[in-house]
Each structure stands twice: as structure tokens, then as C-alpha cells.
Design a protein around this motif. Structure first.
Motif, short mmCIF file in Angstrom:
data_model
loop_
_atom_site.label_atom_id
_atom_site.label_comp_id
_atom_site.label_asym_id
_atom_site.label_seq_id
_atom_site.Cartn_x
_atom_site.Cartn_y
_atom_site.Cartn_z
N ASP A 29 0.87 -1.18 0.00
CA ASP A 29 0.00 0.00 0.00
C ASP A 29 0.91 1.23 0.00
N ASP A 207 -6.36 -3.88 3.56
CA ASP A 207 -7.77 -3.62 3.30
C ASP A 207 -8.27 -4.63 2.27
N ALA A 208 -9.59 -4.65 2.12
CA ALA A 208 -10.21 -5.71 1.31
C ALA A 208 -9.65 -5.73 -0.10
N GLU A 209 -9.47 -4.55 -0.66
CA GLU A 209 -9.03 -4.46 -2.05
C GLU A 209 -7.65 -5.10 -2.24
N ARG A 210 -6.74 -4.75 -1.34
CA ARG A 210 -5.38 -5.24 -1.47
C ARG A 210 -5.32 -6.74 -1.18
N LEU A 212 -7.64 -8.85 -1.74
CA LEU A 212 -8.19 -9.51 -2.93
C LEU A 212 -7.10 -9.62 -3.99
N ALA A 213 -6.37 -8.53 -4.18
CA ALA A 213 -5.30 -8.54 -5.18
C ALA A 213 -4.24 -9.57 -4.82
N GLU A 228 -13.71 -12.93 -3.65
CA GLU A 228 -14.34 -11.79 -2.99
C GLU A 228 -15.07 -12.22 -1.73
N ARG A 232 -14.23 -11.09 2.16
CA ARG A 232 -15.22 -10.51 3.05
C ARG A 232 -15.34 -11.32 4.34
N SER B 123 -17.32 3.08 -0.31
CA SER B 123 -15.88 3.10 -0.11
C SER B 123 -15.58 4.17 0.94
#
Lengths: 297, 469
Positions: A29, A207-210, A212-213, A228, A232, B123
Motif C-alpha cells: 500500500d 484492506d479488502a481491495e489489497r 483480494l489482489a 471476494e 469478506r 468506499s
């Protein structure tokens, strides 16, 4: 005074750091990338703290890979001493040298006595190795909170001046400043002196986004929807005040398990069967089953 | 204000908030800030964080102060105007009054609809925009001086009521047939989002107040101490939750520290075999001696815990910590009292879940009261009667409570008996020293019999447990 070489320009900018770390498979990040960039730019050791399994050691490895440096690793443990961290004299070889010279008379003694404390008989351990290397080096001091307080004192000299004093030989200064990473699980509060010399980064769950990546890059076979769902769910588990919250490593394990079992959908059954992959305490297990109402389905 | 002054000011504020920023770190920060530049605010934050924040406990205060000294935006309240043209009946257009519409029911309804949507899938940026808007619309209150503008997070919260929104959304969720698992996961996500929204509103109020009255003023009044330093008896609900989450890590840190100290001082009897074996390497000369590990000293513990309303949160933490540290003691017996005593040892199951144990303990606490008024005297009398063999010569006795016995009998002879039987005895008091012996507090009467320790926050509590073991 020592002549420590100036810090090297390993990365051009925080963005460059992020990009190159990503190039070797470590997704960062913004804060992590900036701190890594700063550690290189200011030539300061980087202290990484945070729960187990969030990628502290991985980060050091990734920096080594991204900058094409060698990784020198010092794994800390209780009872680690100077001989294993810094250097040791090769007693057996010294003994051989003395015996080989024995019988040649007294004039030999002076020669031998200077002889046996030279380069040839020195066994360098990680800290000294890292300092003496002329090629780019990443020095990883892993789990520094496991050591005794005395070792911290030893580290202080190494970390602030990048030099080591060997009584028989004198002071060895760094030829080239290594990029130093210290990791800690915070089982013990490190001394102020160590912290003052380091840049500090608290690595936390992503965080969720990272996340997931990370999961999709490590387990590319996984379907996007399943990944996903998994992310979660892991986030929910982390909110449950467990004894041991699932780490990134464990969510990757979980994804791999699901793929191996051919699970298509993360329903209550699938979760119950595979919960052991992410939770390592019986009481956590019970808790999750109750809180997520898995027993009622 | 120049950049250097801003930096110096900021570092000063950090120090005032309790962060030990040394001169070396201060200089590092300057170097770091120079290296990353000022263009990217998050990079700037990371640079400061890496150089001046060295303990995770300080991070929250740091972020608050950083937002004050380096705000993302400046200027007055932020209300997007073009977009709610259709929402405002009559469509007054972009020049609709920016503030002073707190009683506009339609605007509130419209806003809550949008917030509900974002709570489901919003978000961070969306939530932040909504929080800014909420403060602008519903937060203005009259300032102290004439012409002064002030803002209140409380007003915003009582009008927007995100918690209630979550409840409504949940009702809808439950009405839907389908997977209960999904519902649980979404419920958690929504509650987190609602909490985050509250934090963002508070941050925006701080920012606006800082615009009006200066950063120093806000920093002085709104930066909360780190949770280690918050008094048990004054903690807010959210603080208590955060503190409870801190107990396990705290217990783990304490346990490792204790184990390590035991190890480092161990030097038991000579281990002859190991010493001889090791001497082979040095030609039979025992250069290094090996010793058997010494048996660790583990005290037995009897905890007598006041669970009356005034000290309940304190009792929770102390019992929680004792519970988490159970392995450090050979035997733990726990009792709770108000005016009667009950044993709660069986609640402390090995490997049990901390939160669950705490719930069960508070459920059991009501048995400890007969009349419901704290009476140390009756509790001690009952204890001696009911559990005469609980305290032995190896026991450390802990009495947890504020020593306020409603001016009643203190049962000192019985306490003396108990203390006499024990190896050590302490009274741990969650009240500040300045409060001792005021009103019905009988600290000095107890202090003649056992040692009294002040234990107001997690930091003091962990220090005390460390001394004890």
C-alpha cells in the motif's frame, strides 16, 4: 570516526518502490511503499512490527529481489549471542596452526600469536557478513523481539554506525551500507534506543481491495466471486476478537485449500469443513461457528 | 505559517499528546519530509508516521493531530450543491443556502437514504464525503462568542442516527429469505461502516473547529489519551471495547516477559552430565558449565473482586487479565462480591474464550449481592465463613475494589485473618490516589492491614501483574 558510505539511491520515488516491489510479487500500500523508499533514501534501518503472517519477512525478501541485492538473514531467538550474530574465531583452525608451528622454537611464537587472529581464522556471522559485503545487501534481522536485551546493545552499534568492533582486529566499518530490515511481533517492547535509530512501520492486515489482489495473484486459479467472498469472510473473522486472527498467509492458504477441494461456493458447509486452515484455537473455532450461525444452517 | 514553523508546532503537539519524540526523530522527520515532498498528503503522513510514531498505541492520536495540522482540504463546511438539486424540492439550484438547514426534514430523509446506500457498499472516500456533508448540513450550532461558528458531532449523530439506519437495513435483510451467513457478514460490514462514519464526522468537526479556533485549541481538547492511559472508571463505551481487545495481547506480552525473566535468572544445580559432555570439545576442561533449569516460581492466587456498579468495568479487566494469565499461576481461585461472596473459579475454563467468560462473569455477578449495597465487612465475614480453606501459606490475595463500603462495617478482624493466612495481600484500587479517603472510601483503614496499589489504567494494571508474579 568511521567513514560510512552515504545511503544508496535504491528507489527513485515511493511510486517506483511500489512498482518494483509489485514486479517481484509483493503488493504494497502507499504507506509501506513510502516507508521502504524512505528507509533506502535516508539509509536508516526499517523496523517492521505487526501481527504474525502479514508479510514482514516477505517484505524484506521482496526488497532484496526488487533491488537485486543478496539477502543476509539473522534469525533471532532466545539465547542468541555475539558468536552467532557477529563473528567467531575458528578455534580448530587456530589450534591446527599452532600445532603446525610447534617445535620450531621460540621465535616462531610471535609470528603465530599475531597470525591466529587474522582474517583467515575469522568466521563471519550474518551481521559482520552484511557489513563487509561490497555488493548490494539486504540485512534481515528477523523476530528481533525474541532476543535478550544484551543483543539489542550489540545491534545498536551495528545499526547506528554500520561498524563492528573486533577486539583483536579493530573496528570493521561498512564498505557499502546495507538495507536493514528488523521484524518484530511485539511480544516484547523493544528499547527506545533501537526504535530511535529505526524508521518504524506497523504492518497490519490489508484492506479488502489489497487482500483480494494478493489472493488472486498468489492463487490465480480462484474465481473472482469466490475470492471476494473469501476476503469478506476473513475481514469478518478479524472483527470477531479472536485469540489469533487470520493473517494474509492464512487467507492464501484458505484459498488454496478451497481450490484443492474443488469448492465452488463458500457456504456454511464448506466453511465448517475448512475452518481449521484459518483458525488455530479450539475456542476461536467455537466462537466463529456460533457468531456466524454456522450451526443453524 | 511557514513550513518549518508548522513542523515544529506539529512535533510540539505530538509531544503534548504524550509521544516521546526525541530530537533525533524530529530531525529524521524533517529529512523524511524533504525526501517525499509535500505533493502527496498520504506520503507525507507515512513519512511522519515512520519517523515519529514508534508504538501502535500512539497511532490514533497521531492521525488526529496530523489531520489537524495537515488538513486534506481547507475552508468552511463542504456540501455538494449541484448534485442534490433534484432532492431539494423546488430545485433551488446550486446557490441553495449551504448551512442552516438542520430542520429540513426532506433533506435529512434524502441524506439518510444516501447514507444507507453507502453503508452497504460504500468506499472510504464516499463515506468521507457524506460525513463532511452531514457536518455541513446538520452540525452547525451557535458558537460561544457573537458571530462565532461552532460545530457539533453530537448534533449530527443525534439527527442522522447511523446506528438506527443499520438496524433498519438489518430488518430488511432478515425479511429476505436466503442465507443467514451472508446476513451475518453483511451485518458486520455495515456496523463497521457506521462506526467509521461516526469517526469521520468527528474528524470533520475537529477540522472545522480548527479552522475557526486554531489547531492548538482543538488538539488540547479532543485528542484522547492512548487506551493504555485511559482510566477504567472514566472510559467511554468505545474505549472499553478497545481496551478489552487489548487484554489478550497484553497478557501475551506479559507472559513472554515473565517467562523470559525466569529464564534469564535461572541457574539451578549443576547439570553434571551435560557439563562433562560439553567439555569434550575443550579437551576435557569444563569451560562452560551447564545448569538445570530452576523450577519457576508460580504463586497461587485468590482474587476477591468487588463487582458493584461503580467498579464493574475495572473488575472486568482485572479478572480478564488474571484469566488470560492463568498459566502464570499454579492455582487461581476467583470470587466476586457486593455484600455476599460467590466463587466464580469454574468460569475460568482453560482454553476458554475471553469474551464469553466475561459475559458469564457479569451474569453471575448478581449472585454476589443480597441487598445490593456494597459491604466489604459482610463480604469478608461471608468469605471467612464459606471458604475458610481458600487461603494458604503460598497464596497471594488480591482484593479488587474501590474500598467504598457505604460507611458500613469494614470487617477488619476478618480481613486480618485472611491476610495473616496469605503470603502476600494487596488491595488494588481503580480510583485515583487523590480520591482515596474521601467520602466513604476507607483506604487508610485497609492500608494498615494490606498493601494498597493504585491501578487506574491498563498500563498500571500490567505493571502491577508483573510485580506480582
Amino acid at each position: 570516526m568511521s567513514t560510512v558510505p552515504p545511503p544508496e539511491k535504491l528507489f527513485a520515488s515511493p511510486a517506483d518502490a511500489a512498482e518494483r516491489l509489485e514486479g517481484v510479487g509483493y503488493l504494497t500500500d502507499a504507506a509501506t511503499a513510502t516507508t521502504v523508499y524512505l528507509a533506502a533514501a535516508l539509509g536508516k534501518p526499517l523496523l517492521l512490527e505487526g501481527p504474525a503472517g502479514v508479510g514482514k519477512t516477505e517484505l524484506a525478501k521482496a526488497v532484496a529481489a526488487a533491488t537485486e541485492s543478496a539477502l543476509v538473514r539473522l534469525q533471532c531467538y532466545e539465547g542468541l549471542d555475539e558468536a552467532r550474530a557477529l563473528y567467531e574465531w575458528n578455534y580448530k583452525k587456530q589450534l591446527l596452526r599452532i600445532q603446525a608451528g610447534a617445535g620450531d622454537g621460540a621465535q616462531e611464537w610471535d609470528a603465530v600469536h599475531d597470525d591466529i587472529f587474522t582474517e583467515e581464522f575469522l568466521l563471519t556471522r550474518p551481521l559482520l557478513t552484511a557489513i563487509r559485503r561490497s555488493e548490494p545487501t539486504v540485512l534481515l534481522i528477523d523476530e528481533v523481539d525474541k532476543t535478550d536485551v544484551e543483543v539489542e546493545g550489540l545491534l545498536l552499534e551495528v545499526l547506528s554506525d554500520f561498524q563492528v568492533t573486533i577486539p583483536e582486529m579493530g573496528t570493521v566499518s561498512a564498505v557499502r551500507r546495507p538495507f536493514v530490515v528488523l521484524t518484530s511481533n511485539a511480544t516484547r517492547e523493544l528499547s527506545e534506543a533501537i526504535k530511535r535509530r529505526c524508521l518504524y512501520l506497523h504492518l497490519d492486515y490489508p484492506d479488502a481491495e489489497r487482500e483480494l489482489a494478493i489472493i488472486t495473484s498468489r492463487v490465480p486459479e480462484i474465481r473472482a466471486a469466490l475470492a471476494e467472498e473469501l476476503v469478506r469472510l476473513v475481514a469478518t473473522l478479524r472483527g470477531l476478537e479472536l485469540k489469533k486472527s487470520p493473517s494474509i498467509a492464512e487467507s492464501v492458504d484458505w484459498a488454496e485449500t478451497l481450490i484443492a477441494l474443488g469448492t465452488q461456493d463458500l457456504d456454511a458447509d464448506a466453511i465448517r469443513q475448512t475452518l481449521g486452515v484459518v483458525l488455530k484455537h479450539a475456542s476461536d473455532h467455537d466462537r466463529v461457528i456460533r457468531e456466524l450461525k454456522l450451526d443453524r444452517v | 505559517m511557514g513550513l518549518v514553523e508548522r513542523h515544529v508546532d506539529f512535533v510540539e503537539a505530538l509531544r503534548r499528546a504524550g509521544m516521546p519524540v526525541s530530537l533525533a526523530e524530529d530531525l529524521d522527520a524533517v529529512r523524511a519530509v524533504t525526501a517525499v515532498g509535500l505533493a502527496d498528503r498520504e506520503a507525507l503522513r507515512a513519512a511522519y508516521a515512520a519517523t515519529v510514531v514508534k508504538r501502535p498505541m500512539h497511532r490514533a492520536a497521531f492521525d488526529t493531530l496530523f489531520d489537524l495540522w495537515f488538513p486534506a482540504v481547507s475552508g468552511g463546511p463542504r456540501i455538494p450543491d449541484a448534485r442534490d438539486e433534484e432532492a431539494q424540492d423546488g430545485g433551488r439550484g446550486p446557490d441553495a443556502p449551504p448551512a442552516g438547514v438542520p430542520d429540513d426534514g426532506a433533506a435529512l430523509g434524502n441524506f439518510r437514504d444516501r447514507l444507507a446506500e453507502q453503508l452497504e457498499q460504500g468506499s472510504e472516500a464516499d463515506l468521507a464525503a457524506l460525513a463532511a456533508e452531514a457536518v455541513g448540513r446538520f452540525g452547525p450550532v451557535r458558537g460561544r462568542g457573537p458571530g462565532q461558528q461552532a460545530w457539533s458531532a453530537y448534533t449530527v449523530m443525534s439527527r442522522v442516527q447511523p446506528e438506527q439506519l443499520v438496524e433498519q437495513l438489518l430488518q430488511a435483510l432478515i425479511a429476505q429469505p436466503g442465507e443467514s451467513l451472508d446476513a451475518v457478514v453483511r451485518e458486520r460490514a455495515m456496523r463497521t461502516a457506521a462506526r467509521r462514519f461516526t469517526e469521520l464526522v468527528e474528524a470533520e468537526v475537529r477540522r472545522l473547529t480548527a479552522e475557526e479556533r486554531g489547531e492548538e485549541h482543538v488538539a488540547k481538547h479532543s485528542v484522547r489519551p492512548s487506551i493504555e492511559q485511559i482510566d477504567f472508571l472514566r472510559a467511554r463505551r468505545a474505549d472499553l471495547d478497545a481496551m478489552r481487545r487489548e487484554i489478550y495481547p497484553l497478557a501475551r506480552r506479559l507472559a513472554t516477559r515473565l517467562a523470559r525473566e525466569h529464564h534469564s535468572t535461572r541457574r539451578g544445580s549443576l547439570d553434571f552430565r551435560r557439563t562433562v559432555r560439553a567439555s569434550v570439545g575443550t579437551g576435557g576442561v569444563p569451560v562452560v558449565t551447564h545448569h538445570r533449569p530452576r523450577r519457576p516460581h508460580k504463586p497461587e492466587l485468590v482474587v476477591l473482586c468487588d463487582v458493584s456498579g461503580s467498579v464493574a468495568p475495572f473488575a472486568q479487566f482485572t479478572l480478564g487479565l488474571v484469566f488470560a494469565l492463568r498459566e502464570q499461576f499454579t492455582k487461581v481461585r476467583a470470587f466476586t462480591f457486593v455484600d455476599d461472596v460467590t466463587e466464580v473459579t469454574d468460569v475460568f475454563r482453560p482454553g476458554g474464550d475471553l469474551a464469553e467468560t466475561m459475559t458469564e462473569l457479569s451474569a453471575r455477578a448478581r449472585y454476589a449481592a443480597l441487598w445490593g449495597r456494597t459491604s466489604y465487612g459482610r463480604a469478608f465475614t461471608k468469605f471467612v465463613e464459606k471458604y475458610p480453606d481458600a487461603i494458604g501459606p503460598r497464596t497471594s490475595l488480591l482484593v479488587l475494589g474501590d474500598a467504598r463500603s457505604n460507611y458500613g462495617d469494614l470487617g477488619l478482624p476478618h480481613l486480618r485473618t485472611m491476610v495473616g493466612a496469605a503470603k502476600h495481600a494487596w488491595l488494588i484500587n481503580p480510583e485515583a490516589k487523590t480520591m482515596w479517603d474521601t467520602g466513604d472510601s476507607a483506604v487508610s483503614a485497609f492500608a494498615e492491614i494490606l498493601q494498597v496499589a493504585e491501578c487506574r489504567n491498563l498500563a498500571q494494571l500490567s505493571e502491577f501483574v508483573h510485580e506480582l508474579t
